[in-house]
Design an enzyme around this catalytic site. Structure first.
Site, PDB file in Angstrom:
ATOM      1  N   THR A  50      -3.274   6.889   0.635  1.00 22.32           N
ATOM      2  CA  THR A  50      -3.879   5.580   0.859  1.00 22.32           C
ATOM      3  C   THR A  50      -3.954   5.323   2.358  1.00 22.32           C
ATOM      4  O   THR A  50      -5.028   5.122   2.905  1.00 22.32           O
ATOM      5  CB  THR A  50      -3.060   4.466   0.163  1.00 22.32           C
ATOM      6  OG1 THR A  50      -2.980   4.764  -1.230  1.00 22.32           O
ATOM      7  CG2 THR A  50      -3.712   3.113   0.360  1.00 22.32           C
ATOM      8  N   LEU A  67       0.839  -1.198   0.000  1.00 23.05           N
ATOM      9  CA  LEU A  67       0.000   0.000   0.000  1.00 23.05           C
ATOM     10  C   LEU A  67       0.874   1.248   0.000  1.00 23.05           C
ATOM     11  O   LEU A  67       1.845   1.333   0.770  1.00 23.05           O
ATOM     12  CB  LEU A  67      -0.897   0.015   1.242  1.00 23.05           C
ATOM     13  CG  LEU A  67      -1.818  -1.192   1.419  1.00 23.05           C
ATOM     14  CD1 LEU A  67      -2.435  -1.184   2.801  1.00 23.05           C
ATOM     15  CD2 LEU A  67      -2.888  -1.183   0.342  1.00 23.05           C
ATOM     16  N   ASP A  68       0.532   2.198  -0.847  1.00 21.51           N
ATOM     17  CA  ASP A  68       1.249   3.475  -0.856  1.00 21.51           C
ATOM     18  C   ASP A  68       0.859   4.268   0.386  1.00 21.51           C
ATOM     19  O   ASP A  68      -0.308   4.267   0.784  1.00 21.51           O
ATOM     20  CB  ASP A  68       0.894   4.253  -2.123  1.00 21.51           C
ATOM     21  CG  ASP A  68       1.699   5.532  -2.256  1.00 21.51           C
ATOM     22  OD1 ASP A  68       2.912   5.503  -1.963  1.00 21.51           O
ATOM     23  OD2 ASP A  68       1.125   6.550  -2.648  1.00 21.51           O
ATOM     24  N   LYS A  69       1.820   4.921   1.004  1.00 22.21           N
ATOM     25  CA  LYS A  69       1.538   5.694   2.218  1.00 22.21           C
ATOM     26  C   LYS A  69       0.644   6.897   1.921  1.00 22.21           C
ATOM     27  O   LYS A  69      -0.423   7.042   2.500  1.00 22.21           O
ATOM     28  CB  LYS A  69       2.837   6.163   2.882  1.00 22.21           C
ATOM     29  CG  LYS A  69       2.585   7.008   4.134  1.00 22.21           C
ATOM     30  CD  LYS A  69       3.852   7.615   4.686  1.00 22.21           C
ATOM     31  CE  LYS A  69       4.405   8.713   3.860  1.00 22.21           C
ATOM     32  NZ  LYS A  69       3.654   9.957   3.804  1.00 22.21           N
ATOM     33  N   THR A  70       1.094   7.753   1.002  1.00 24.60           N
ATOM     34  CA  THR A  70       0.412   9.021   0.762  1.00 24.60           C
ATOM     35  C   THR A  70      -0.927   8.825   0.056  1.00 24.60           C
ATOM     36  O   THR A  70      -0.987   8.221  -1.006  1.00 24.60           O
ATOM     37  CB  THR A  70       1.311   9.973  -0.047  1.00 24.60           C
ATOM     38  OG1 THR A  70       2.543  10.134   0.658  1.00 24.60           O
ATOM     39  CG2 THR A  70       0.656  11.331  -0.226  1.00 24.60           C
TER      40      THR A  70
END
Length: 172
Positions: free
Chosen positions: A8, A3-6
């Protein structure tokens, strides 16, 4: 699952959390010069600096053309002096000596899980700016559900420094 941090795991709208002026500077001068340059950028961290200046009602001077320096920062000018904003790499790769106060502030802010921008105006170091993003509401519960469903490993992808990644991982 990765999963992408920003945007998400986080809200995707970073905020200035700390202004650490260098000796001989002030928080207002640090923000004024940084925001004057950053209003020319579309980068999310730049926009956070501009929003903070607007919120604090700081009058911004004109800035020259913005030059992006890949993976290091930006360069422009304010009041006929070069302004450089970025990570320590912006100066260390060129062999520029960085004051201990700036280095200490960077370590402290990164240790708190913040992205850090260092600001220099001409020959004067103005200070550091700490920026962070908040976790999305409910993201922890969603991750717990994924784990209950047997989805493992769950990893986070981020372009931020390790300290920022660890801080968000701990929160979510």
């Amino acid at each position: 699952i990765a999963l992408d941090k920003t945007s998400t795991l986080t809200v995707g709208k970073p905020e200035v959390t700390e202004l650490v002026p260098a000796p001989g500077s002030s928080a207002e001068e640090l923000l004024r010069v940084a925001a004057a340059v950053e209003r020319r950028s579309q980068h999310p961290l730049a926009q956070a600096v501009v929003r903070r200046a607007e919120s604090d009602q700081v009058a911004l001077p004109d800035a020259g053309e913005l030059q992006s320096i890949t993976a290091r920062g930006v360069r422009s000018s304010v009041a006929d002096k070069v302004v450089e904003i970025g990570s320590l790499k912006l100066w260390t790769q060129d062999g520029v000596a960085i004051p201990d106060e700036i280095l200490d502030a960077v370590v402290t802010l990164q240790g708190r899980g913040q992205s850090v921008m260092v600001v220099r105006h001409g020959d004067q170091w103005l200070g550091t700016i700490g920026v962070s993003d908040r976790p999305r509401p409910g993201v922890r519960q969603i991750l717990d559900l994924l784990r209950k469903l047997g989805i493992r490993p769950i990893v986070m992808l981020t372009g931020d420094n390790r300290g920022v990644g660890k801080a968000i991982a701990k929160e979510v």
